[in-house]
Scaffold this motif. Structure first.
Motif, PDB file in Angstrom:
ATOM      1  N   ARG A 174      -0.102  -5.884   1.377  1.00  0.00           N
ATOM      2  CA  ARG A 174      -1.541  -6.137   1.271  1.00  0.00           C
ATOM      3  C   ARG A 174      -1.764  -7.646   1.356  1.00  0.00           C
ATOM      4  O   ARG A 174      -0.891  -8.427   0.998  1.00  0.00           O
ATOM      5  CB  ARG A 174      -2.062  -5.627  -0.069  1.00  0.00           C
ATOM      6  CG  ARG A 174      -2.132  -4.129  -0.180  1.00  0.00           C
ATOM      7  CD  ARG A 174      -2.809  -3.747  -1.500  1.00  0.00           C
ATOM      8  NE  ARG A 174      -3.214  -2.371  -1.517  1.00  0.00           N
ATOM      9  CZ  ARG A 174      -2.567  -1.402  -2.164  1.00  0.00           C
ATOM     10  NH1 ARG A 174      -1.493  -1.670  -2.866  1.00  0.00           N
ATOM     11  NH2 ARG A 174      -3.004  -0.170  -2.130  1.00  0.00           N
ATOM     12  N   VAL A 205      -9.502  -2.999  -4.564  1.00  0.00           N
ATOM     13  CA  VAL A 205      -8.298  -2.486  -5.214  1.00  0.00           C
ATOM     14  C   VAL A 205      -8.239  -3.042  -6.629  1.00  0.00           C
ATOM     15  O   VAL A 205      -8.454  -4.237  -6.841  1.00  0.00           O
ATOM     16  CB  VAL A 205      -7.051  -2.904  -4.408  1.00  0.00           C
ATOM     17  CG1 VAL A 205      -5.779  -2.486  -5.119  1.00  0.00           C
ATOM     18  CG2 VAL A 205      -7.098  -2.320  -3.005  1.00  0.00           C
ATOM     19  N   ASP A 264       0.839  -1.197   0.000  1.00  0.00           N
ATOM     20  CA  ASP A 264       0.000   0.000   0.000  1.00  0.00           C
ATOM     21  C   ASP A 264       0.878   1.252   0.000  1.00  0.00           C
ATOM     22  O   ASP A 264       2.109   1.148   0.074  1.00  0.00           O
ATOM     23  CB  ASP A 264      -0.989  -0.046   1.166  1.00  0.00           C
ATOM     24  CG  ASP A 264      -0.353   0.143   2.532  1.00  0.00           C
ATOM     25  OD1 ASP A 264       0.821   0.554   2.632  1.00  0.00           O
ATOM     26  OD2 ASP A 264      -1.046  -0.112   3.528  1.00  0.00           O
TER      27      ASP A 264
END
Length: 101
Positions: free
Chosen positions: A38, A67, A32
């Motif tokens: 992540r 995402v 991130d």
């Protein structure tokens, strides 16, 4: 990945399977913005990156959440861990390529 998948679904994924657009895959996303890792994620392959054809663009089935490559850029082939081929529980079924409307 709602509405295709829901929290708690148990999936069967195949490492080394060929990947094509519209496949559901398990990927390792880049860190991130703070540099923190992540978690491994389930995403939909949108297609090849037009500027770097050896890389993949990933998307989420829910456009309001998740995402995507718009957030992290395209992913290297090595970031794609496996292709999801089936949901085992609670609603068993094959996960083929999503048909376009």
């Amino acid at each position: 990945m709602e509405p295709t998948l829901h929290e708690g679904d148990v999936l069967l994924a195949l490492r080394g399977a060929g990947i094509r657009p519209r496949d559901v895959v398990v990927v390792r996303l880049p860190p991130d913005p703070a540099g923190l890792p992540r978690p491994v994620a389930v995403k939909r392959i949108a297609g090849r990156d037009p500027d770097a054809p050896e890389r993949w663009w990933v998307d989420s089935d829910n456009p309001r959440e998740g995402v995507t490559s718009f957030d992290v850029g395209s992913l290297e082939q090595s970031a794609v861990e496996a292709r999801v081929i089936a949901r085992i529980w609670p609603r068993p079924g094959l996960l083929g390529r999503r048909e376009r409307p």
